[in-house]
Every structure is written in structure tokens, then in C-alpha cells.
Scaffold this active site. Structure first.
Site, PDB file in Angstrom:
ATOM      1  N   TYR A 102      39.537  35.015  43.842  1.00 21.72           N
ATOM      2  CA  TYR A 102      40.713  34.093  45.030  1.00 21.72           C
ATOM      3  C   TYR A 102      41.653  35.181  45.180  1.00 21.72           C
ATOM      4  O   TYR A 102      42.385  35.443  44.765  1.00 21.72           O
ATOM      5  CB  TYR A 102      41.099  32.995  43.897  1.00 21.72           C
ATOM      6  CG  TYR A 102      40.071  32.883  43.197  1.00 21.72           C
ATOM      7  CD1 TYR A 102      39.447  31.003  43.136  1.00 21.72           C
ATOM      8  CD2 TYR A 102      39.320  33.257  41.627  1.00 21.72           C
ATOM      9  CE1 TYR A 102      37.707  31.111  42.869  1.00 21.72           C
ATOM     10  CE2 TYR A 102      38.553  32.862  41.337  1.00 21.72           C
ATOM     11  CZ  TYR A 102      37.543  31.874  41.924  1.00 21.72           C
ATOM     12  OH  TYR A 102      36.707  31.329  40.787  1.00 21.72           O
ATOM     13  N   SER A 152      58.369  36.414  39.741  1.00 17.90           N
ATOM     14  CA  SER A 152      59.188  34.696  39.803  1.00 17.90           C
ATOM     15  C   SER A 152      60.803  34.808  40.328  1.00 17.90           C
ATOM     16  O   SER A 152      60.944  34.165  39.926  1.00 17.90           O
ATOM     17  CB  SER A 152      58.743  33.950  38.679  1.00 17.90           C
ATOM     18  OG  SER A 152      59.200  33.118  38.742  1.00 17.90           O
ATOM     19  N   CYS A 185      63.883  33.856  48.542  1.00 19.28           N
ATOM     20  CA  CYS A 185      64.671  32.899  49.525  1.00 19.28           C
ATOM     21  C   CYS A 185      65.609  32.555  49.364  1.00 19.28           C
ATOM     22  O   CYS A 185      66.232  31.962  50.170  1.00 19.28           O
ATOM     23  CB  CYS A 185      63.638  31.222  49.812  1.00 19.28           C
ATOM     24  SG  CYS A 185      62.117  31.162  49.532  1.00 19.28           S
TER      25      CYS A 185
END
Ligand code: FAD
Length: 645
Positions: free
Chosen positions: A282, A41, A45
Site C-alpha cells: 500500500y 513524526s 510544516c
């Protein structure tokens, strides 16, 4: 009660968000994050800005720790644990603990693949040298920062002009390095069309970045601590350090080995519920294929916003919801030196790649607007491009400017997302007060102008169209490129071969123009030329097209012709020649604040001030329109004044 066990591979944007949302929805579920790196986490950016010291504290990049995830969310995070195999039939993953070198299996009820993507590193000779870096993770960032601090490089080369490459160019420049940016395509920032990218090119050059386009790296030659970068053209660029930023690929090998369905680019194919082709597996984030919301075709959109939204939807579905991820518009924004560049939806290149033609299948407009009311200090120009159909459907938009591009692209993105048309743009009721916008916001203006195009009230020609016509002697005779600016503006710049009738004189002098010719009025930003076009059309001129974006835009499209390097050199020379003179007169400086004035506004002010300037007096001009930096040089040369700096 059955306790569900969810294993998540990857602990950054998509993985950590899925885990946290899942915990908030189900307090009893067992949640394990497997992360092969040392960090979870983190703010990937923000990494370029830490290198440039805009973000001074390394800790601010680390948003969560494994310990905090355990104590706050009861999520077990296993860092340095790489999933090396998925065993779908056994509902297990095989894991390699890098710290203990132990390999083990972990079972799951649900498996989430959030492995992201990795930067490409093609087999270019010499690419593995110690001074060649990629920026993707915290350790990558540490390595670059460390290299700068210990080796004190003076010159950097960034290979690749995508948004990370551009952010790195800016941040290395901020860290005191001189920067060359090498890009194989004819433009940086692929989501923009070439003409919009030219605004960025011009600004990069203004910021002393050596911009090399349409040239790729052939080989890296090491020479002690320096590298000679041999380009395909034969050109050699020297650099003390190099950043590679030449594209990415999805981290989908695991999925491939487990026989999950992938697309041609290696993206995991998921359905609208983010389910892969295997039950109970998933996937979210950079690694998946998504639907492009404009044309509904599959695509890859590796951005943080979509990854986070997919993660939330997936977590909700894991506890029994049936939420749908509809797709992505690829809304993106990046800061590049003085400018912000933003885009949403399709660009014109993408339309053309599918065989569509402007004027037939879609229309485009380019307009110049101000970030807020021009009379309130600090307004800066915004260039906006929109692509739309004649039915009014918005296909995409691009905005470049100093301030306010982000909010306008978001307005455009929201309108597109909610199915709005160009008519909705015209009607949008947007917040207005002078410091923030204009009563007709630039987004409203996009709607107005698009409507005018659809209603045939105006048609546009682009700088490239005019260049094409001007190159053909026969076609040249059929057109009149009509400058409707004031005399002082023409002293600064005129399109070669153009005729000149200021707008204020056009009504009285239009008989000077041949009605059989195609008239192309232009002005600085496109407003006076639009008025000229309406006037001419109303008076029997049948073929009238406005130069889109005005001269501000035209000049950016021709930034190469203006030979910026020569200009900079000339300025430097003038600086040194005039140092004595500047010292002499430095006590007699008159300051003119032209912030907020759009070109030619600052030039007009300078021109006015000059009339009562005394001999040897100097003026210092503060302006926010980028075009002024280029215009003032031309104006000084033509008027016999000296540009000191
Ligand atoms: P990531 O966040 O990359 O996470 C994937 C994680 O999976 C990694 O930590 C990786 O170590 C781990 N992993 C991979 N394989 C395994 C395995 N087998 N076992 C265990 N762990 C594994 N996007 C924007 O929208 N705006 C921006 O301004 C922006 N700037 C960026 C700047 C930089 C320098 C970078 C690198 C990216 C930027 N992005 C930006 C892109 C954005 O960060 C990604 O789109 C987003 O992080 C994708 O999320 P993700 O979860 O799919 O992958």
C-alpha cells in the site's frame, strides 16, 4: 488468531499516522516503522518558523519519539534504518541499518510505503557549496539555523517561490537577513493565478524582499564566504547564504525497482483503497498519485492534510474496512509576510492549459471584501477569485488577505467537497457577529456575484484586458474607462485615459457618455462600479463591464510600474531630509486610527483631518489596508504635503 505484521517505510506524516491508527484499531498487530532518518513524526510544516524564531523551541517540532511510540502504542520504530529493496514475491524488505552498517531482511504481511518526497537539486555548477541549503528535514533545519548563528550572514537568496521558499524568505527576513527571492516563472506560488500572485509580489517588495521573476540560476560562484549567483539573464546576485526550494520529486525508487506501477512523474499509482499494483503493498502521502476531485484526473498533491487522511483510511482498510480515498482538492494555505494566500481546486491557468476559455467554458470573478464588519476595528481587505461554470459548478478559488483567508477557503473547500454549487455559496448560513464576519460573508458574496454573472446582470473586465485594449489605438476609441470615485480618490490614482463622473453624479450626467461605446466603470473595490453598471444598463447602455477588483486590484497588477524601489528610495531620502523637521514637530502629532477602513477610506479620513491641521503639525495614521501605504505617497505628492515616513 493470526497476528498481522505490518511494516511501514517512512515515519513522518503518512507513516506515523498509519501506525498510530492501526494500533488503535488492532491492539495485537505487529507494527514496525522503518525510518532512514533520525526523527519520526516531526512537524515538517513548522520548520521554517523555527528558523525565524516564531517557534522558539526546537523540541516543539518533535511530536513523537521512538521510545514514546513503543511505550504508548507498542509500535516498534527503527530509526536510521533505510529500506533499500522491496522483495514483493518473498513479502520481505531489505533494510540497511546506518548505525551498525548491517543489512538484513524483514518479512511483512502488509507493507506500507510512506516515503514522502525530496527536494530537487539540479546539477547547477557550484550547487554543492557549504552555504547552499535545502529545507526538508530536522537536520536541514539545524544546519540552516547553525549557519545563521555561527556565520551571521547578512544577505540570503531563496531560489524558488513556492510556499516553502516564501515561508523561508519571510523567516530569514525575521531572522534579520535581507532577502532576494529568485523565481524562474513570472509569478510566485504556482497554485495562484498571476493576478492573485501579484498581491503577494507587491507585499514582498513592501517588505524589502528583492523579487526577481522570470530568471533562473545559471551558476553559483564561490568567493570566500560569499556566493555570486549568476542568473540566466546575466544578472549577478550576491548572497551569504542560499536556500534552494525549486520543487520536489516523489521518493519512489524503491517502488520502481520492485516493479510497482508508477505514473510519468514517478508517483506510485494506487487504487481507491490505496493499494499499489502489487498485492499487500500500500502507499500513502507525497509519494502517491491521487485523483483531482474537480476533474477526476490523476495528479500529485504533496500536502500534509491528504497524507494524514490517506493514512487513516489505509489503517482502517488494513483491519478489514473498505474505505475509499476519493481524491484531493489540493486545498492549501500559506502565510507570506503580512498576507495569507489560500487556494482550492483548479486555477485559471489549469483551465486554460486544457484549452478552456473564459466566457465560454468557465467564468471567473474577483471581488474585494472585508475580513469582518468594516465598522468593527481591525477589518482588513480580502481579495477573492472564483472559477466556475455557467451551470454553477465551482471549479476552484483563491483568496489573498491579511486575515480570514483561511476560514473562507475552508468554507469554499467544504462546499466543493460536498458537491455544492455557487447557489449554495449564496445560501450558506455562516456564523456572524461584527468581530468575525459580515452578515453577508465574503463567501456568500462570491455566490451572489457569480449568480449575477450567470444571469448576465454584470460582466467583468480584468486589468490585463483593459491594458490590452488601451494598447490598441482603434479599440481605445471604442471604450470609456469610467472612474466613478470621488475627487479625493482621483487625486491619489486614476487609470490613464479614464473619464471621471462620481457615482453620486452619474444619474444626472450620464448623457455625457456615448451610448455606442463600451463603458467600463471602476471604483476602489468594485461595489460603486457595479452600481454604476446597473444604472447605465437600466438606462440603455448596452455594453457595460465592471473592472474586476477595482483600483485596489488594478494597482497591485501594476505594482512594477509604480516603481516601488524608486518609491522606497524616495521615501528614505524624504525621511532623512525631514528628520530635523520631524524632530521639530514630533510633540505635535495627531493620531488617526483608520484600521478597518478599506481604501479609499483611510485617504478620505486623512484628507478630512488635513483641512484643520495647523502648520507644522503632523499626523500619524494607523491603517490596515495595504493599499494605503502606496496611496498615501501619491496623495502627499499631489497635495503638497510631506510623507515623513
Ligand atoms: P514525509 O512526511 O516527508 O515522510 C517521509 C519519511 O520517509 C521521511 O522521514 C523519510 O526519511 C522517510 N523515508 C524515505 N525513504 C525511506 C526509506 N527508503 N527507508 C526508510 N525511510 C524512508 N504541507 C502542508 O499541507 N502544509 C504546510 O504548511 C506544509 N509545510 C511544509 C513545510 C516544509 C518545510 C516541508 C518540508 C513540507 C511541508 N508540507 C506542508 C508538506 C508536508 O510536510 C508533506 O506533504 C507531508 O509530510 C507528506 O507526508 P509523507 O508521509 O508522505 O512524507
Amino acid at each position: 488468531m493470526i497476528l498481522m505484521k505490518t511494516v511501514i517505510i517512512g515515519g513522518v506524516a503518512g507513516g506515523a499516522t498509519t501506525a498510530a491508527r492501526l494500533r488503535r484499531r488492532d491492539d495485537s498487530a505487529e507494527i514496525i516503522i522503518m525510518e532512514k532518518g533520525a526523527y519520526i513524526s516531526y512537524a515538517n510544516c513548522g520548520l521554517p518558523y523555527y528558523i525565524g524564531d516564531t517557534i522558539p523551541e526546537r523540541e516543539s517540532l518533535l511530536l513523537q519519539t521512538p521510545e514514546a511510540m513503543k511505550s504508548k502504542f507498542n509500535i516498534e520504530v527503527r530509526i536510521h534504518n533505510e529500506v533499500v529493496e522491496i522483495l514483493p514475491n518473498d513479502k520481505k524488505v531489505r533494510v540497511w541499518n546506518h548505525q551498525t552498517d548491517e543489512k538484513y531482511e524483514e518479512s511483512y504481511d502488509n507493507l506500507v510505503i510512506a516515503t514522502g518526497s525530496s527536494p530537487l537539486k539540479p546539477p547547477i555548477p557550484g550547487i554543492d557549496a557549504d552555504n547552499i541549503f535545502q529545507l526538508w528535514t530536522i537536520p536541514d533545519t539545524d544546519a540552516i539555523k547553525n549557519y545563521i548563528q555561527t556565520h551571521h550572514p547578512k544577505k540570503a537568496a531563496v531560489i524558488g517561490g513556492g510556499f516553502i521558499g516564501l515561508e523561508m524568505a519571510e523567516n530569514l527576513h525575521a531572522a534579520g537577513l535581507s532577502v532576494s527571492l529568485i523565481e524562474m516563472q513570472n509569478q510566485v506560488m504556482a497554485p495562484l493565478d498571476l493576478e492573485m500572485a501579484n498581491l503577494i509580489h507587491e507585499n514582498l517588495i513592501m517588505n524589502q524582499v528583492e523579487l526577481i521573476l522570470e530568471d533562473g540560476v545559471k551558476e553559483f560562484h564561490q568567493q570566500e564566504n560569499k556566493t555570486q549567483i549568476e542568473l540566466n539573464s546575466g544578472k549577478i546576485i550576491e548572497a551569504d547564504m542560499i536556500i534552494l526550494s525549486i520543487g520536489i520529486r516523489p521518493n519512489s525508487q524503491l517502488a520502481k525497482d520492485a516493479q510497482l506501477l508508477l505514473n510519468k512523474r514517478g508517483g506510485i499509482v494506487v487504487n481507491e483503497y490505496l493499494e499499489t499494483s502489487q498485492p499487500d503493498i500500500y502507499a500513502v502521502g507525497d509519494v502517491i498519485e491521487v485523483k483531482n476531485l474537480i476533474h477526476q484526473e490523476p495528479t500529485m498533491i504533496p500536502l500534509a492534510g491528504p497524507a494524514n487522511k490517506q493514512a487513516r483510511i489505509l489503517a482502517d482498510n488494513l483491519v478489514g474496512d473498505h474505505k475509499i480515498y476519493k481524491g484531493s482538492l489540493g486545498t492549501a494555505v500559506a502565510k507570506v509576510f503580512d498576507l495569507t494566500a489560500a487556494s482550492v481546486g483548479l486555477n485559471e491557468k489549469q483551465c486554460q492549459a486544457t484549452g478552456q476559455k473564459r466566457g465560454q467554458d468557465y467564468e471567473t470573478i474577483i471581488i474585494n471584501q472585508k475580513s469582518h464588519a468594516g465598522y468593527y476595528p481591525g477589518a482588513t481587505p480580502l481579495t477573492l477569485k472564483m472559477i466556475f461554470t455557467r451551470e454553477g459548478k465551482i471549479l476552484g478559488g483563491q483568496i489573498v488577505g491579511v486575515d480570514g483567508a483561511d476560514k473562507r477557503i475552508d468554507t469554499l473547500a467544504s462546499t466543493i467537497r460536498l458537491g455544492g454549487s455557487i447557489y449554495d455559496l449564496a445560501e450558506l448560513e455562516l456564523a456572524y457577529a461584527p468581530p468575525y464576519s459580515s452578515a453577508k460573508d465574503p463567501v456568500n458574496m462570491l455566490g451572489f456575484v457569480a449568480e449575477n454573472v450567470i444571469r448576465h446582470m454584470v460582466s467583468f473586465l480584468y486589468p490585463s484586458d483593459i491594458d490590452e485594449i488601451m494598447e490598441d489605438i482603434d479599440r481605445q476609441k471604442e471604450i470609456i474607462v469610467l472612474d466613478v470615485t470621488e475627487d479625493v480618490e482621483r487625486m491619489v490614482f486614476a487609470i490613464p485615459g479614464s473619464e471621471h463622473i462620481p457615482l453620486g453624479q452619474l444619474r444626472d450626467r450620464m448623457q455625457e457618455l456615448d451610448k455606442n461605446k463600451w463603458i467600463i466603470p471602476y471604483c476602489a473595490v468594485g461595489v460603486r462600479s457595479y452600481n454604476a453598471a446597473r444604472m447605465l444598463s437600466a438606462n440603455g447602455f448596452e455594453r457595460v463591464s465592471v473592472l474586476a477588483g477595482g483600483t485596489a486590484f488594478y494597482k497591485s497588477m501594476h505594482y512594477k510600474d509604480r516603481n516601488n524601489t524608486a518609491m522606497v528610495q524616495q521615501e528614505n531620502q524624504m525621511n532623512s531630509e525631514d528628520t530635523a523637521c520631524a524632530e521639530d514637530i514630533s510633540k505635535e502629532i495627531r493620531l488617526i486610527d483608520c484600521c478597518g477602513l478599506q481604501c479609499p477610506g483611510p485617504i478620505m479620513r486623512v484628507n478630512k483631518e488635513m483641512t484643520d491641521l495647523k502648520e507644522k503639525e503632523m499626523i500619524r495614521v494607523k491603517a490596515t489596508d495595504m493599499g494605503f501605504a502606496a496611496d498615501i505617497d501619491a496623495w502627499c505628492r499631489r497635495t503638497g504635503n510631506t510623507l515623513v515616513a
